[in-house]
Design an enzyme around this catalytic site. Structure first.
Site, PDB file in Angstrom:
ATOM      1  N   SER A 135      80.062  19.493 -62.274  1.00 54.08           N
ATOM      2  CA  SER A 135      81.347  18.826 -62.482  1.00 54.08           C
ATOM      3  C   SER A 135      82.453  19.744 -62.007  1.00 54.08           C
ATOM      4  CB  SER A 135      81.537  18.508 -63.968  1.00 54.08           C
ATOM      5  OG  SER A 135      82.868  18.119 -64.249  1.00 54.08           O
TER       6      SER A 135
ATOM      7  N   TYR B 122      81.000  20.599 -72.646  1.00 49.74           N
ATOM      8  CA  TYR B 122      80.688  19.951 -71.378  1.00 49.74           C
ATOM      9  C   TYR B 122      80.983  20.887 -70.208  1.00 49.74           C
ATOM     10  CZ  TYR B 122      80.930  16.595 -67.524  1.00 49.74           C
ATOM     11  OH  TYR B 122      80.744  15.940 -66.329  1.00 49.74           O
TER      12      TYR B 122
ATOM     13  N   ASP C 126      63.072  11.461 -71.644  1.00 47.18           N
ATOM     14  CA  ASP C 126      64.103  12.288 -72.259  1.00 47.18           C
ATOM     15  C   ASP C 126      64.167  13.565 -71.441  1.00 47.18           C
ATOM     16  OD1 ASP C 126      65.647  14.030 -73.722  1.00 47.18           O
ATOM     17  OD2 ASP C 126      64.569  13.771 -75.605  1.00 47.18           O
TER      18      ASP C 126
ATOM     19  N   LYS D 208      78.157  22.468 -67.597  1.00 42.66           N
ATOM     20  CA  LYS D 208      78.195  22.241 -66.153  1.00 42.66           C
ATOM     21  C   LYS D 208      78.348  23.554 -65.389  1.00 42.66           C
ATOM     22  CE  LYS D 208      77.616  17.800 -66.199  1.00 42.66           C
ATOM     23  NZ  LYS D 208      76.369  17.210 -65.670  1.00 42.66           N
TER      24      LYS D 208
END
Length: 259
Positions: free
Chosen positions: A146, A159, A68, A163
């Protein structure tokens, strides 16, 4: 597919690599390519079945460990494994991540914390632990960010922020390692769209995502995991030894388009 783990001419021959989130998508393509180019790859993932299957497919050049990536204790276990079995770490690909569709009006604080924990906390812990093992011999840290870290995506607020944190963290890591003369480089990759199991789930039902790739139309934005893996290999190899603290876009030119 079985890779030749005795590839003495490989671009990363003799190096030890850790690929988080390595069982699928970009991680899987990167693990395959690094092993094919002479590295021993430790694949880490929560998906035990997929991770073990990939390690078996690659052969002696790969092993798998359940991990994890947001857990400090799991990271310690991974580092113990690397020290005991290899005594070093040359390449760290922080690839583990999740995608959650929600904008600033719809996202909950729980959503935010979940995405940050997996996408950003994991990279923070990974860089810290990786440096501790790498700093005697040097190495390359490659963090998956990203295009969403650089452009505005209204529909993926947590998200995008996670990033962005990865990109800023990576610059800080690169600067510290250079200042302390560790010979550790840290760079980020910024894909726009990559056709993986994770991204397939974000497409409307009935739409074939393969029609959205650059293979079908150069004006499309999506590429394949292997396209990202090629950049991973370059940044992992000594060919990129003078490249540190960069943000490499893998976006088929989307960011430069004004229309």
């Amino acid at each position: 597919m079985t890779n030749n783990h005795n590839n003495t001419n490989g671009r990363v021959h003799g190096k030890v690599a850790l690929v988080t989130g390595g069982a699928k998508g970009i991680g899987r393509a990167s693990a395959r390519l690094l092993a094919a180019q002479g590295a021993h790859v430790l694949i880490s993932d929560l998906d035990v079945a997929a991770g073990e299957a990939l390690a078996a497919e690659i052969g002696p050049a790969a092993t798998f460990i359940r991990h994890d990536a947001s857990s400090e204790s799991d990271w310690r276990d991974v580092m113990v494994h690397l020290r005991e079995h290899h005594g070093r770490l040359d390449i760290l690909l922080n690839n583990a991540g999740i995608l959650l569709h929600a904008n600033i009006e719809d996202a909950t604080l729980q959503d935010w914390h979940k995405v940050m924990r997996v996408n950003a906390d994991s990279v923070f812990i990974g860089c810290r632990e990786g440096i501790a093992l790498m700093k005697q011999t040097g190495g390359s840290i490659i963090n998956l960010s990203s295009i969403a870290a650089l452009a505005g995506r209204d529909d993926y607020v947590a998200y995008s922020a996670s990033k962005g944190a990865v990109a800023a963290l990576s610059r800080s890591v690169a600067a510290l390692c250079r200042r302390r003369k560790y010979r550790i480089r840290c760079n980020t990759l910024h894909p726009d769209g990559v056709l993986t199991d994770m991204t397939r789930g974000s497409f409307p039902q009935g739409l074939d995502p393969t029609r959205m790739t650059i293979d079908s139309d150069p004006m499309n934005r999506m590429c394949l995991p292997e396209d990202v893996a090629a950049s991973v290999l370059f940044l992992a190899s000594d060919e990129s030894r003078a490249i540190n603290g960069v943000e490499l876009r893998i976006d088929s030119g989307q960011m430069i388009m004004s229309i």
